[in-house]
Design an enzyme around this catalytic site. Structure first.
Site, short mmCIF file in Angstrom:
data_model
loop_
_atom_site.label_atom_id
_atom_site.label_comp_id
_atom_site.label_asym_id
_atom_site.label_seq_id
_atom_site.Cartn_x
_atom_site.Cartn_y
_atom_site.Cartn_z
CB SER A 45 -0.91 -0.01 1.24
OG SER A 45 -1.84 1.06 1.20
CG ASP A 46 2.90 4.90 -1.72
OD1 ASP A 46 3.93 4.72 -1.02
OD2 ASP A 46 2.66 5.97 -2.31
CB THR A 47 -0.58 7.06 2.11
OG1 THR A 47 -1.24 5.88 2.58
CG2 THR A 47 -1.45 8.28 2.40
#
Length: 204
Positions: free
Chosen positions: A84-86
């Site tokens: 995941s990446d934000t």
């Protein structure tokens, strides 16, 4: 179905959110002793004309590609691999992790009194199947004085965080409104993650 998933992230917040879902997981991180060097900085470098939406999905896919290769090199037991990446975006401007205190102050001045988007992409590889989702939330900061910005930066909390803040920490005192997914702003969209795992057969 494997009884656990691999989490290819060092984020304690993502571990916490998987625990909240009741999903058993093991970390799948680069190991300096045995892994080929993985250039995360190159993956995260912005490309000319790239939108924040495209950027966060490309970075997540690139990190998942690296994790899948790492898993294969180590000959580990088969199980789904999650990345995941934000990304924090003010219009088309991507506000990444601050390089130092001065950069953190600069970013917080931009966010002060303004509304911005938090985009979190999640992707899971299970065998040959890859499922992904994108969560988009809106956050509005109240105006922050220079003294408030200075005090927040002094806590050290902005460092290592996209947009120079963590909603689960002291920054919450300056956030007037959110629309969207609180967990995604933390770093992992729980609903979308659960939907992906359900499609893979997890009883969630």
């Amino acid at each position: 179905m494997a009884p656990f998933i691999y989490l290819a992230s060092q984020s304690p917040r993502r571990r916490q959110l998987l625990e909240q879902l009741g999903v058993a997981h093991e970390l799948l991180l680069p190991n300096a002793a045995g892994d080929i060097a993985e250039d995360a900085e190159a993956i995260e470098t912005e490309r000319a004309g790239e939108s924040p939406h495209s950027y966060v999905q490309r970075v997540t896919a690139g990190k998942l590609d690296a994790a899948v290769a790492r898993h294969a090199r180590r000959g580990l037991a088969p199980a789904p691999i999650l990345c995941s990446d934000t990304t924090v975006a003010l219009g088309m401007q991507i506000l990444g992790k601050p390089v130092d205190g001065a950069d953190a102050r600069r970013i917080l001045r931009l966010l002060s009194g303004a509304e911005h988007e938090v985009l979190t992409a999640v992707a899971v590889q299970s065998g040959a199947q890859r499922l992904q989702a994108l969560s988009i939330s809106t956050v509005r900061f109240a105006p922050m004085s220079e003294a408030q910005i200075e005090a927040y930066v002094a806590t050290g909390e902005p460092m290592g965080k996209a947009g120079a803040y963590g909603i689960q920490g002291r920054a919450a005192a300056h956030i007037a409104e959110i629309r969207g997914s609180y967990s995604a702003i933390m770093g992992l969209p729980v609903y979308e993650t659960a939907e992906i795992l359900r499609r893979l057969g997890w009883p969630l």
